[in-house]
Write an enzyme that holds these catalytic residues in place. Sequence first.
Site, PDB file in Angstrom:
ATOM      1  N   ARG A  42      -6.569  -4.073  10.174  1.00 32.59           N
ATOM      2  CA  ARG A  42      -5.486  -4.885  10.743  1.00 32.59           C
ATOM      3  C   ARG A  42      -5.941  -5.651  11.989  1.00 32.59           C
ATOM      4  NH1 ARG A  42      -1.445  -3.871   7.409  1.00 32.59           N
ATOM      5  NH2 ARG A  42      -1.192  -1.754   6.588  1.00 32.59           N
ATOM      6  N   ASP A  86       2.637  -1.167  11.857  1.00 37.51           N
ATOM      7  CA  ASP A  86       1.499  -1.855  11.249  1.00 37.51           C
ATOM      8  C   ASP A  86       1.419  -3.322  11.652  1.00 37.51           C
ATOM      9  OD1 ASP A  86       0.508   0.366   9.947  1.00 37.51           O
ATOM     10  OD2 ASP A  86       1.601  -0.024   8.098  1.00 37.51           O
ATOM     11  N   GLY A 110      -5.350   7.682   5.683  1.00 37.10           N
ATOM     12  CA  GLY A 110      -4.524   8.758   6.226  1.00 37.10           C
ATOM     13  C   GLY A 110      -3.342   9.072   5.337  1.00 37.10           C
ATOM     14  N   SER A 133       7.499   9.624  11.924  1.00 35.60           N
ATOM     15  CA  SER A 133       6.347   9.469  11.046  1.00 35.60           C
ATOM     16  C   SER A 133       6.768   9.583   9.591  1.00 35.60           C
ATOM     17  CB  SER A 133       5.281  10.531  11.367  1.00 35.60           C
ATOM     18  OG  SER A 133       4.259  10.531  10.375  1.00 35.60           O
ATOM     19  N   LYS A 165       0.827  -1.216   0.000  1.00 30.98           N
ATOM     20  CA  LYS A 165       0.000   0.000   0.000  1.00 30.98           C
ATOM     21  C   LYS A 165       0.853   1.255   0.000  1.00 30.98           C
ATOM     22  CE  LYS A 165      -2.762   0.183   3.428  1.00 30.98           C
ATOM     23  NZ  LYS A 165      -3.723   0.943   4.242  1.00 30.98           N
ATOM     24  N   GLN A 167       4.751   9.380   7.122  1.00 33.10           N
ATOM     25  CA  GLN A 167       3.750  10.187   6.422  1.00 33.10           C
ATOM     26  C   GLN A 167       4.050  11.670   6.554  1.00 33.10           C
ATOM     27  OE1 GLN A 167      -0.205   9.120   7.659  1.00 33.10           O
ATOM     28  NE2 GLN A 167      -0.031   7.018   6.939  1.00 33.10           N
TER      29      GLN A 167
END
Length: 417
Positions: free
Chosen positions: A376, A304, A77, A149, A5, A151
């Site tokens: 998840r 994750d 997100g 992070s 992903k 992201q």
Amino acid sequence: MPGDKSISHRAAMFSAIADGTSVLTNFAESEDCRSTLECLIGLGVEIDRNGPTVRVSGVGLRGLKAPEQPLDCGNSGTTMRLLAGILAGQKFNSTLIGDASLSRRPMARIIHPLTEMGAAITTREGHAPLQIEGASPLKRLKFELPVASAQLKSCVLLAGLFAEGETTVIEPVRTRDHTERMLRGFGADLNVMESGGQRSITVSGGSILTARDVQVPGDISSAAFFLVAAACLTDSCIEMVNVGLNPTRDGIVKELRRFGVNVETADVTESGGEPIGTLKVSDGSELGGKQNRIEGAIVANLIDEVPILAVLGTQLKGGLEIRGAGELRIKESDRIASIVENLRRMNADVTEFEDGFRVNRSALKGAEIDPFGDHRIAMAFSIAGLLAQGETQINNPECAAVSFPDFYETLESVTVR
């Protein structure tokens, strides 16, 4: 395994702002990545999708068009945070929205640097929707990540493409480096330096990206569910090909080996700057030891995999403690609370902390599982159901489609009764 992903999101976005046409193969067929494609289409990018093959006709760095309506990021997100970096550098205004879950997740951490760079962003008390008034060009920025992070790092680096001069992100703990690898692959002027335990990534504003074809590796976070299942079920083994083995993502492999699981890698090659290979795992005779604890820098690269590691902990001699994972409180669900609640439903001995949990070796019993809409959690406790005595029912199982639409079919295909 389905396409990764994290890499699929980035491949689509980078292709969209590149010059030329890119073909992306093994693109993740998840709802999250579909949200990214739909947002890009809303920005005037021509995208042709045929299953896991996606053709993106790039519009160049300055070719995006003002959207006619709010861009819906769904539950993703990654879509919202990375796209915000791109939209901050446009001459038009835009709005990013999401579903109820995404609208509860904090966005203030990206707003601060993007505002410093010159964009004006209005939110609902730090949450979506994000109304973005772009600035072109943005101001360059030197930004130290307040939290580990990937992201946030990626958001600022993407904004840096639309800034004057060089934008630098400093990370105290190394996070996933898919953005850096892909920026280089698409031709951006990028410099990475490590000194004194810190890592800095600098991108030059105005870097021209050039289209390229990308084979997306199989998602190691999806593979983790099957790795743990094979490790815990007696006389089991499984082999998965073309799985991404990026060293900032393979923490699950390292931890499984540390706990006594026989994990082998083979046929390692490289695709699009990302290492890929075959993973094979078989059950361990005695898993774990007296002190099984995961904490510190490794947590950022296992974030994750924590739900399935919690399930593994119920089978480890000595149990498992995970700390420094407070970031899980603001995922698709409060994952720490979701993990603890469902482990207790299955008769596990578990203690909850603000930044993690401790689970002792436990004989699991079948139970009714509430994944709280979190993909998840649903998948991790499906594996727990294989290890439990009696029947386990997963409510709202379709939420797994956010990252792995064929999860249950795949699980059934490798389960021998």
